[in-house]
Design a protein around this motif. Structure first.
Motif, PDB file in Angstrom:
ATOM      1  N   GLY A  16      40.680  43.309  53.476  1.00 53.85           N
ATOM      2  CA  GLY A  16      39.974  44.431  54.071  1.00 53.85           C
ATOM      3  C   GLY A  16      39.521  45.494  53.098  1.00 53.85           C
ATOM      4  N   GLN A  17      39.641  45.235  51.794  1.00 49.59           N
ATOM      5  CA  GLN A  17      39.282  46.256  50.814  1.00 49.59           C
ATOM      6  C   GLN A  17      38.391  45.670  49.724  1.00 49.59           C
ATOM      7  N   TYR A  18      37.468  46.490  49.258  1.00 47.71           N
ATOM      8  CA  TYR A  18      36.535  46.076  48.213  1.00 47.71           C
ATOM      9  C   TYR A  18      37.203  46.317  46.865  1.00 47.71           C
ATOM     10  N   LEU A  19      38.096  45.389  46.504  1.00 43.74           N
ATOM     11  CA  LEU A  19      38.911  45.534  45.303  1.00 43.74           C
ATOM     12  C   LEU A  19      39.006  44.197  44.577  1.00 43.74           C
ATOM     13  N   ALA A  20      39.120  44.263  43.265  1.00 48.98           N
ATOM     14  CA  ALA A  20      39.313  43.077  42.431  1.00 48.98           C
ATOM     15  C   ALA A  20      40.643  43.208  41.699  1.00 48.98           C
ATOM     16  N   ILE A  21      41.341  42.083  41.547  1.00 42.81           N
ATOM     17  CA  ILE A  21      42.639  42.076  40.884  1.00 42.81           C
ATOM     18  C   ILE A  21      42.507  41.442  39.499  1.00 42.81           C
ATOM     19  N   HIS A  22      42.970  42.178  38.496  1.00 43.35           N
ATOM     20  CA  HIS A  22      42.985  41.716  37.111  1.00 43.35           C
ATOM     21  C   HIS A  22      44.437  41.657  36.630  1.00 43.35           C
ATOM     22  N   TYR A  23      44.619  40.997  35.487  1.00 47.05           N
ATOM     23  CA  TYR A  23      45.940  40.978  34.860  1.00 47.05           C
ATOM     24  C   TYR A  23      45.756  41.210  33.367  1.00 47.05           C
ATOM     25  N   ARG A  24      46.287  42.343  32.893  1.00 46.88           N
ATOM     26  CA  ARG A  24      46.143  42.706  31.484  1.00 46.88           C
ATOM     27  C   ARG A  24      47.444  43.315  30.983  1.00 46.88           C
ATOM     28  N   SER A  25      47.793  42.965  29.758  1.00 53.51           N
ATOM     29  CA  SER A  25      48.967  43.547  29.091  1.00 53.51           C
ATOM     30  C   SER A  25      50.214  43.464  29.970  1.00 53.51           C
ATOM     31  N   ARG A  31      41.107  47.231  40.831  1.00 54.17           N
ATOM     32  CA  ARG A  31      39.956  48.107  40.649  1.00 54.17           C
ATOM     33  C   ARG A  31      38.975  47.949  41.803  1.00 54.17           C
ATOM     34  N   ARG A  32      38.231  49.005  42.073  1.00 48.97           N
ATOM     35  CA  ARG A  32      37.168  48.936  43.069  1.00 48.97           C
ATOM     36  C   ARG A  32      36.038  48.080  42.509  1.00 48.97           C
ATOM     37  N   ASP A  33      35.836  46.908  43.110  1.00 50.75           N
ATOM     38  CA  ASP A  33      34.841  45.966  42.609  1.00 50.75           C
ATOM     39  C   ASP A  33      34.798  44.776  43.564  1.00 50.75           C
ATOM     40  N   TYR A  34      33.774  43.960  43.407  1.00 47.59           N
ATOM     41  CA  TYR A  34      33.681  42.704  44.142  1.00 47.59           C
ATOM     42  C   TYR A  34      34.857  41.820  43.743  1.00 47.59           C
ATOM     43  N   HIS A  35      35.542  41.235  44.730  1.00 45.73           N
ATOM     44  CA  HIS A  35      36.792  40.529  44.436  1.00 45.73           C
ATOM     45  C   HIS A  35      36.607  39.404  43.422  1.00 45.73           C
ATOM     46  N   ALA A  36      35.439  38.739  43.451  1.00 46.38           N
ATOM     47  CA  ALA A  36      35.212  37.596  42.564  1.00 46.38           C
ATOM     48  C   ALA A  36      34.997  38.009  41.115  1.00 46.38           C
ATOM     49  N   ARG A  37      34.939  39.299  40.853  1.00 48.25           N
ATOM     50  CA  ARG A  37      34.843  39.774  39.474  1.00 48.25           C
ATOM     51  C   ARG A  37      36.229  40.015  38.876  1.00 48.25           C
ATOM     52  N   GLY A  38      37.260  39.715  39.657  1.00 51.00           N
ATOM     53  CA  GLY A  38      38.620  39.794  39.146  1.00 51.00           C
ATOM     54  C   GLY A  38      38.953  38.581  38.299  1.00 51.00           C
ATOM     55  N   ASN A  39      40.154  38.575  37.735  1.00 47.20           N
ATOM     56  CA  ASN A  39      40.582  37.480  36.864  1.00 47.20           C
ATOM     57  C   ASN A  39      40.828  36.197  37.648  1.00 47.20           C
TER      58      ASN A  39
END
Length: 286
Positions: A16-25, A31-39
Motif C-alpha cells: 500500500g505504499q510507494y516505497l522501494a527497499i534497498h540493502y546497503r552497508s 525510500r520513496r520510489d517505484y518498488h521495482a527500483r529497489g534492490n
C-alpha cells in the motif's frame, strides 16, 4: 550458501505504499520510489531466508491472515520497520509482498522513472505498491490472493476466458483501469476489456429457457455459469469492493462476486458466487 539454487529472484513491495527497499552497508533502506527500483533479492531454498549479494540478510515471516502472500521481514526475534530499524513487536513492522522477477536474461526491460504523484485521488483504489489505479497511461498486473502468489498466478486468456496460470503474476497480461459512473473498466494491453461472459462451450449445453437469459437474470439454473472473460465490446465494468488490506478487493458485477477456482496447479478459472465471503481477494501491481 553454495547449495542455494538462486532461482527465485524478486523485489520487495511495501504493501500500500510507494516505497522501494534497498540493502546497503548491512542495513535495509526504505525510500520513496517505484518498488521495482529497489534492490534484487533471492528467496532461499527453505522459502524463508532472504539473500542479497550471496549473503543471508533476514527472513520472511507470514502475515497470519494472508499466509503465502503478505509477510514481515525478520532478523532473529525482531521485525523491520518503515524507517529501516528493527523492532521487538510485529505491530510496528511493515507489511511486505513479493514481486517475482522474470527470467529476462540480458534483455530485462528498462525500469520506468519514478512517479512524482503516484496518487491522483485520495478516494481512488491503489495498487499493492501504492499507485493510483486510475492513473492515466499506467499499466498493472492483476493477481489473486491465493496463498501462492510468489511464483504463480499470471493472468491470461483462454477461449476468451480470464485464467491464472503457473508463471509469476508479473509475466501475465497488463491492464489499464478507468472509472466510469461508479464502476471500473479494466482494459488489457491487447485492447480487450474484462467483461462478464458465458463461455461458448458452456452456453451450448444450457436449457432452452436459459438461452434467452442474460448476465442480469437471477436464474438458479444458469446465473452461476457466467465467468469473467475478454471482449472488444465494452460493458459497464466492475465494482472493486474493498476487503482485506487497503490494497485488496473483491470483484463484483453489480449482482455477483467472483472466486478463483483452481482446476490444476497451473490453471485457475474465475467463477461466480453469491456471497462476498466466498469471493477471492485480488490486487493490482504497477
Amino acid at each position: 550458501m553454495e547449495d542455494e539454487g538462486f532461482d527465485r529472484p524478486f523485489r520487495f513491495i511495501v504493501t500500500g505504499q510507494y516505497l522501494a527497499i534497498h540493502y546497503r552497508s548491512s542495513n535495509f533502506e526504505i525510500r520513496r520510489d517505484y518498488h521495482a527500483r529497489g534492490n534484487l533479492f533471492y528467496l532461499a531454498d527453505d522459502g524463508e531466508g532472504i539473500i542479497h549479494n550471496h549473503t543471508y540478510v533476514g527472513a520472511l515471516t507470514d502475515h497470519p491472515d494472508y499466509e503465502g502472500d503478505v509477510f514481515y521481514i525478520r532478523n532473529g526475534p525482531q521485525y523491520l520497520t518503515q524507517n529501516g530499524q528493527w523492532a521487538d513487536h510485529v505491530s510496528d513492522a511493515i507489511k511486505v509482498q513479493i514481486d517475482p522477477v522474470g527470467d529476462y536474461g540480458d534483455d530485462e526491460p528498462p525500469l520506468p522513472p519514478p512517479l512524482p504523484n503516484p496518487v491522483i485521488g485520495t478516494d481512488n483504489p491503489i495498487s499493492a505498491d501504492g499507485v493510483d489505479l486510475y492513473l492515466p497511461d499506467k499499466w498493472f498486473s492483476l493477481y489473486p490472493i491465493t496463498g501462492d502468489c510468489l511464483w504463480s498466478g499470471d493472468a491470461g486468456e483462454f477461449e476468451s476466458k480470464l485464467y491464472f496460470g503457473g508463471n509469476p503474476y508479473s509475466l501475465g497480461t497488463c491492464f489499464q483501469l478507468s472509472e466510469h459512473e461508479g464502476k471500473t473498466r479494466i482494459r488489457s494491453n491487447e485492447g480487450k476489456y474484462l467483461v462478464v461472459m458465458m463461455a461458448p462451450s458452456v452456453a451450448a449445453y444450457q436449457d432452452e429457457g436459459c438461452k434467452q437469459h442474460t448476465r442480469f437474470d437471477r436464474c438458479p439454473s444458469c446465473m452461476l455459469h457466467y465467468t469473467i472473460g475478454y471482449s472488444s465490446e465494452l460493458q459497464e465494468g466492475f465494482l472493486l469492493v474493498p476487503k482485506g488490506l487497503s490494497t485488496m478487493f473483491v470483484l463484483n458485477d453489480g449482482l455477483f462476486y467472483y472466486k478463483v477456482n483452481v482446476l490444476k496447479g497451473s490453471y485457475a478459472e474465475v467463477q461466480r458466487v453469491e456471497d462476498i465471503d466466498d469471493a477471492s481477494l485480488f490486487q493490482f501491481v504497477a
